[in-house]
Motif scaffolding. Structure first.
Motif, PDB file in Angstrom:
ATOM      1  N   ASP A  68      37.718  30.813  36.952  1.00 22.08           N
ATOM      2  CA  ASP A  68      37.349  31.394  37.899  1.00 22.08           C
ATOM      3  C   ASP A  68      36.083  32.531  37.052  1.00 22.08           C
TER       4      ASP A  68
ATOM      5  N   SER B  27      35.185  35.641  37.916  1.00 28.70           N
ATOM      6  CA  SER B  27      35.724  36.671  37.707  1.00 28.70           C
ATOM      7  C   SER B  27      35.580  36.922  35.788  1.00 28.70           C
ATOM      8  N   LEU B  28      36.064  35.555  34.923  1.00 28.02           N
ATOM      9  CA  LEU B  28      35.765  35.212  33.802  1.00 28.02           C
ATOM     10  C   LEU B  28      34.708  36.108  32.523  1.00 28.02           C
TER      11      LEU B  28
ATOM     12  N   ALA C  43      33.613  39.039  33.601  1.00 28.47           N
ATOM     13  CA  ALA C  43      33.962  39.925  32.416  1.00 28.47           C
ATOM     14  C   ALA C  43      32.946  40.201  31.555  1.00 28.47           C
TER      15      ALA C  43
ATOM     16  N   LEU D  22      31.019  43.406  29.744  1.00 31.02           N
ATOM     17  CA  LEU D  22      30.848  43.567  29.145  1.00 31.02           C
ATOM     18  C   LEU D  22      29.688  44.235  27.836  1.00 31.02           C
ATOM     19  N   GLY D  23      28.451  43.343  28.819  1.00 31.48           N
ATOM     20  CA  GLY D  23      27.144  43.142  27.525  1.00 31.48           C
ATOM     21  C   GLY D  23      26.877  41.788  27.408  1.00 31.48           C
TER      22      GLY D  23
ATOM     23  N   ILE E 109      32.881  32.177  26.515  1.00 31.49           N
ATOM     24  CA  ILE E 109      34.163  32.322  26.599  1.00 31.49           C
ATOM     25  C   ILE E 109      34.335  30.883  27.883  1.00 31.49           C
TER      26      ILE E 109
ATOM     27  N   PHE F 153      38.808  43.235  36.211  1.00 31.08           N
ATOM     28  CA  PHE F 153      38.770  42.750  37.840  1.00 31.08           C
ATOM     29  C   PHE F 153      39.913  42.877  38.357  1.00 31.08           C
TER      30      PHE F 153
ATOM     31  N   SER G 178      41.953  39.599  38.791  1.00 29.96           N
ATOM     32  CA  SER G 178      42.240  38.775  38.824  1.00 29.96           C
ATOM     33  C   SER G 178      42.581  39.019  37.291  1.00 29.96           C
TER      34      SER G 178
ATOM     35  N   ALA H 295      41.063  38.353  34.643  1.00 33.44           N
ATOM     36  CA  ALA H 295      39.869  37.723  34.175  1.00 33.44           C
ATOM     37  C   ALA H 295      40.147  38.234  32.874  1.00 33.44           C
ATOM     38  N   ILE H 296      41.664  37.978  32.092  1.00 37.31           N
ATOM     39  CA  ILE H 296      41.769  37.857  30.976  1.00 37.31           C
ATOM     40  C   ILE H 296      41.557  36.333  30.648  1.00 37.31           C
ATOM     41  N   PHE H 297      40.454  36.956  28.240  1.00 36.49           N
ATOM     42  CA  PHE H 297      39.603  35.139  28.209  1.00 36.49           C
ATOM     43  C   PHE H 297      40.716  34.516  27.394  1.00 36.49           C
ATOM     44  N   PRO H 298      41.635  33.481  29.041  1.00 34.30           N
ATOM     45  CA  PRO H 298      42.454  33.237  28.036  1.00 34.30           C
ATOM     46  C   PRO H 298      42.721  32.096  26.944  1.00 34.30           C
ATOM     47  N   HIS H 299      41.598  32.159  25.812  1.00 34.09           N
ATOM     48  CA  HIS H 299      42.299  31.714  24.501  1.00 34.09           C
ATOM     49  C   HIS H 299      41.406  32.533  23.528  1.00 34.09           C
ATOM     50  N   LEU H 300      41.881  33.850  23.724  1.00 36.50           N
ATOM     51  CA  LEU H 300      41.482  34.916  22.873  1.00 36.50           C
ATOM     52  C   LEU H 300      42.261  36.068  23.289  1.00 36.50           C
TER      53      LEU H 300
ATOM     54  N   TYR I 273      36.039  42.455  22.766  1.00 32.42           N
ATOM     55  CA  TYR I 273      34.842  41.210  23.322  1.00 32.42           C
ATOM     56  C   TYR I 273      33.847  42.302  23.097  1.00 32.42           C
ATOM     57  N   GLY I 274      33.542  43.227  24.163  1.00 32.01           N
ATOM     58  CA  GLY I 274      31.966  43.932  24.389  1.00 32.01           C
ATOM     59  C   GLY I 274      31.535  44.380  23.068  1.00 32.01           C
TER      60      GLY I 274
ATOM     61  N   ARG J  20      40.407  46.317  27.284  1.00 32.70           N
ATOM     62  CA  ARG J  20      39.272  46.040  27.930  1.00 32.70           C
ATOM     63  C   ARG J  20      37.546  46.921  28.224  1.00 32.70           C
TER      64      ARG J  20
END
Lengths: 537, 359
Positions: A430, A432-433, A436, A440-441, A451, B87, B89, B91-96, B104-105, B152
């Motif tokens: 997606d 949006s990943l 995102a 966040l910078g 990511i 978002f 969806s 948009a959570i980072f699935p591997h974290l 993350y930010g 986040r």
């Protein structure tokens, strides 16, 4: 879609990638086309020595493609639709040929049916002349039907079982459903699969080199002109003709794929089972696949046996001398392993980054770069090899290590494999990943690294494994590039077969296939998942 | 003004057989004050998400300006805009894991580990995620994922918090809870927020200001009350809540009221529109504001016949024909049930009637 102009780091990265592609994909190809010059083309074409090989190529392409596709289709249909037993076994058998140099079939064929072949001579007492069209046709059929099977199975597997259920529900019988629903929906995909198989076959160098004899086809003529007469001009013209032929097929294929395809790509199609097929069809599928599997097992079995007996098929005493020969001439195998590994790693990373920039960003010339990245898939290996030889076999480039050049050729010849794996992988993530991460910078490259790359490990491994397998099994690409110290295994096998040193040749072949299988198993074990091979084309 | 959109326009090349360009966002201007919660509301494809993406920097405008805190943003890449987006969806980072997702930010901004820990702790407390820090995203419920996405974005203390339909993937009950939770957090932290949704209820409940977007244009900007009670166009009225529209003709008017003819009867309606005599106009009223009255009532009353009555549980939904082929929807309590074919008299309370100049 995001523009890249506001991110200098992305622009620089892209410039480097595109620059390398121009140097190692475009430049050598242009060299081949330009090398003969106008006069060279005119005089060579006027000699008409190319006419016969040209028609030979067409003839054997039509014959072999037809038979390979028919067998491939039966195998694919059986795997996707039937309820025959032992499917996992048949699946492995179908993958085996992808892990080995295509010309092993020719080698095996000679051992079985040649003048002193196990079956032809020692069973039937015949000493047939198998060199020529007939032998080549048979060999290419066996060598390429697994490729056709893979391509067609992909297409059939994607057809939507819901449509078929719906048609059955509306009263159509199994055969009717297949004829009126399955086939029409899969038609563009099937045509594309047929054309892709035809490209493989027309570009095939190893099999005709071993078995076609006087029946010269374009790739063998190009090779013969250089190795026999040092006629680079003639070879360039011949391989350009071959390139045009392959490109025509390729363009036709992309046209067909571009047409509206009714095949579902949502990936959800597989969630409901396909309607059952009649028992008689199941039985037929099982018998047909068993026969084909036996054929393939014979091809590989003969190689394995030949590698461990004194003189196949005359002296059957077990011996390790062929493998001792291999260990005392280990350099080609080492080279194969080193070049293949380095090339596959760089290729997969390079293609992944390129795929990211193409699939996720907006910039001028993107479509051209996309085309260049796919292009090597349509380029005959022999043409690619001649390209590298003419472009980089030059005095002022003598400082370039030959092994490095071979590695580079493997990297860029396999770019389409990694690139298509990357695009397919990215399409499943997606957007949006990455948005995102950006919001966040994180900059583009940072978001890619943090990511996307970790999420693309499957695609990365697919690209790596496929590039590796193709790198270690290619003959035509590297045949003009090697020096004694940078010989790779496929070239060594080719030389040994030509010298009738079957024991050594088969020991090397078994080792190359073994290495390919081993790498696949290692990757499976480490990653904990069944990474498949990326289809090319 | 804290955040200003000036004549913001985004054109995309037309798709398919059409040629030329399509304006997804067409000359939108908007002023947002610090700490305000502004909702962009409209049907799908209206350009609200594109507007949000323009503000975020994921798209760059064809023309127009975005000004945040005195700084022009058009040439600032999205990662340097000091905004954070939640978002649809998630948009959570699935591997974290949860902690790494939220951190993350801050990591990207190279903030010291101890400081990261402190701020993540604060925000997990705020979003009731404490104790879940080591969980992988696929071990979280939809609501928890939503909270992680929110945390986040909050943790980087953005100048503007952007929401792209964040609640549309939650089930109805959770959605209602989260509305209040988000609104509450936003108020407490005093963050400026822009929220995109197609759910009118969400917009009404959460917003300081609602901007209705229609075909890329700003159809109306106002407080929830203004939008609901004083819709400026048929589109806005129709989009928010249930509506009856009656074609009317202006008979007479003064500064605050107008007398209009509807289906042969005359109604008195408050209005501030500039009118002219005999002008065609739309009378707008909500179906649940129309009342059934007896014979004695005379003002603002129209007679009609019930064509259909549908029981909806809490209310009954009627279709009433009032002559001249005009039909109305009327919703009334279930206390007194009326049947199809019954003759009724409908009262249009003046304070609930509202005139809309026809486009």
């Amino acid at each position: 879609m995001r523009r890249i102009s506001r991110e200098p780091s992305v622009v620089i990265t892209l410039a480097i990638l595109v620059g390398l592609m121009f140097a190692f994909i475009i430049y050598p190809q242009v060299q081949v086309v330009l090398v003969p010059g106008l006069g060279g083309y005119v005089s060579f074409l006027a000699e008409q020595t190319w006419v016969k090989p040209f028609f030979n190529s067409l003839q054997v392409m039509l014959l072999s493609t037809t038979t390979a596709v028919v067998l491939g289709f039966i195998y694919a249909y059986a795997m996707v639709y039937s309820k025959m037993p032992f499917k996992p076994f048949f699946r492995i058998i179908g993958v085996l040929p992808l892990l080995s140099p295509p010309f092993v079939v020719a080698a095996s064929y000679i051992l079985l049916f040649g003048p002193r072949g196990m079956i032809s001579y020692y069973v039937f007492g015949q000493s047939p002349n198998i060199l020529g069209l007939g032998g080549l046709w048979g060999v290419q059929t066996i060598a390429f039907f697994p490729f056709a099977y893979q391509l067609i199975a992909d297409v059939l597997a994607r057809s939507d079982a819901r449509m078929e259920q719906a048609a059955r529900n509306l009263g159509a019988g199994p055969w009717n459903v297949f004829r009126t629903i399955t086939l029409p929906m899969a038609r563009p995909g099937l045509l594309a699969a047929i054309l892709t198989t035809a490209i493989y076959i027309v570009e095939d160098f190893g099999n005709p080199a071993l078995i076609a004899g006087q029946f010269t086809v374009l790739p063998t003529q190009a090779y013969g002109l250089i190795s026999g007469f040092g006629d680079v001009t003639g070879a360039a013209v011949v391989s350009t003709i071959l390139l045009l032929l392959a490109l025509a097929l390729y363009v036709a294929k992309t046209r067909i794929e571009g047409q509206r395809s009714y095949v579902t790509i949502s990936g959800r199609a597989g969630t409901i089972p396909r309607p059952p097929v009649p028992t008689v069809v199941n039985v037929f599928c099982f018998v047909a696949c068993s026969l084909l599997a036996i054929l393939i097992l014979m091809v590989y079995g003969v190689l394995l046996v030949s590698a461990v007996v004194e003189v196949f098929p005359v002296k059957w005493g077990l011996t390790s001398k062929h493998f001792e020969f291999l260990t005392s001439n280990i350099t080609p195998l080492q080279n194969t392993l080193v070049y293949g590994t380095i090339a596959a790693i760089i290729c997969a990373m390079f293609a992944m980054l390129l795929g990211f920039l193409v699939q996720r960003r907006e910039w001028r010339g993107k479509r051209i770069v996309d085309f260049i990245a796919i292009m090597p898939a349509a380029i005959p290996g022999i043409f690619f090899g001649i390209g590298y030889a003419t472009a980089f076999n030059q005095r002022w480039l003598d400082w370039i290590d030959r092994g490095a050049l071979i590695t580079i050729s493997m990297i860029f010849w396999n770019i389409p494999v990694g690139y298509q794996a990357a695009i397919a992988g990215l399409q499943q993530i997606d957007r949006s990943l990455d948005d995102a991460a950006t919001s966040l910078g994180a900059g583009s490259l940072r978001a890619f690294r943090d990511i996307l790359l970790p999420m693309l490990d499957g695609a990365l491994l697919t690209g790596f494994v496929t590039a590796f397998v193709r790198a270690v099994t290619t003959l035509s690409v590297v045949i003009f590039l090697f020096t004694p110290s940078t010989t790779v295994a496929t070239i060594k096998i080719f030389q040994l077969v030509n010298d009738f040193m079957w024991g050594g040749a088969t020991a090397f072949t078994v080792s190359v296939v073994g290495v390919a299988v081993l790498v696949l198993v290692i990757v499976w074990t480490i990653s904990g998942r069944r990474v498949g091979l990326q289809r090319t084309g | 003004m804290y955040l200003t959109l000036e004549h913001l326009t985004k054109k995309f090349p037309a798709r398919g057989k059409q040629v030329g360009e399509v304006a997804a966002v067409d000359d939108i201007s908007l002023n947002i004050e610090k700490g305000q919660f502004v909702t962009l509301l409209g049907p799908s494809g209206c350009g609200k998400t594109t507007t949000l993406r323009l503000i975020a920097g994921f798209e760059f405008p064809t023309s127009g300006h975005i000004i945040l805190d005195g700084q022009r943003l058009e040439d600032v890449p999205p990662n340097r805009r000091d905004m954070a987006m939640v978002f649809q969806s998630y948009a959570i980072f699935p591997h974290l894991n949860v902690f790494e997702n939220i951190a993350y930010g801050l990591k990207v901004k190279k903030i010291a580990a101890a400081e990261i820990k402190r701020r993540v702790d604060d925000v997990t407390k705020l979003t009731q995620l404490t104790g879940l820090e080591d969980r992988a995203p696929n071990q979280l419920s939809g609501g928890q994922q939503q909270r992680v996405a929110l945390a986040r974005a909050l943790v980087v203390e953005p100048k503007v918090l952007l929401f792209d339909e964040p609640l549309s993937n939650l089930d109805a009950k959770l959605r209602e809870e989260m509305r209040f939770e988000i609104r509450d957090l936003q108020k407490r932290l005093g963050i400026t927020a822009i929220y995109v949704t197609h759910a009118q209820e969400e917009a009404l409940v959460m917003s300081d200001l609602i901007a209705i977007i229609h075909q890329g244009k700003l159809a109306q900007l106002g407080t929830p009350e203004e939008i609901y009670e004083q819709p400026r166009s048929r589109f806005v009225a129709d989009f928010i809540g249930l509506s009856d529209f009656l074609p009317a003709r202006v008979e007479s008017y003064d500064a605050t009221t107008a007398r209009v003819t509807v289906a042969g009867a005359t109604l008195t309606v408050p209005t501030k529109l500039g009118l002219s005599r005999d002008q065609s106009i739309l009378l707008h009223i909500r179906p649940y504001d129309i009342e059934f009255v007896g014979e004695s009532a005379q003002d603002n009353v129209l007679p009609g016949v019930i064509k259909q009555a549908t029981y909806l549980g809490n209310i009954v939904d009627y279709r009433v024909e009032i002559g001249q082929g005009l039909a109305l929807r009327v919703q009334a309590s279930t206390d007194q049930r009326r049947a199809a074919g019954e003759r009724v008299r409908l009262h249009f309370p003046a304070s609930k009637c509202h005139l809309i100049a026809e486009e």
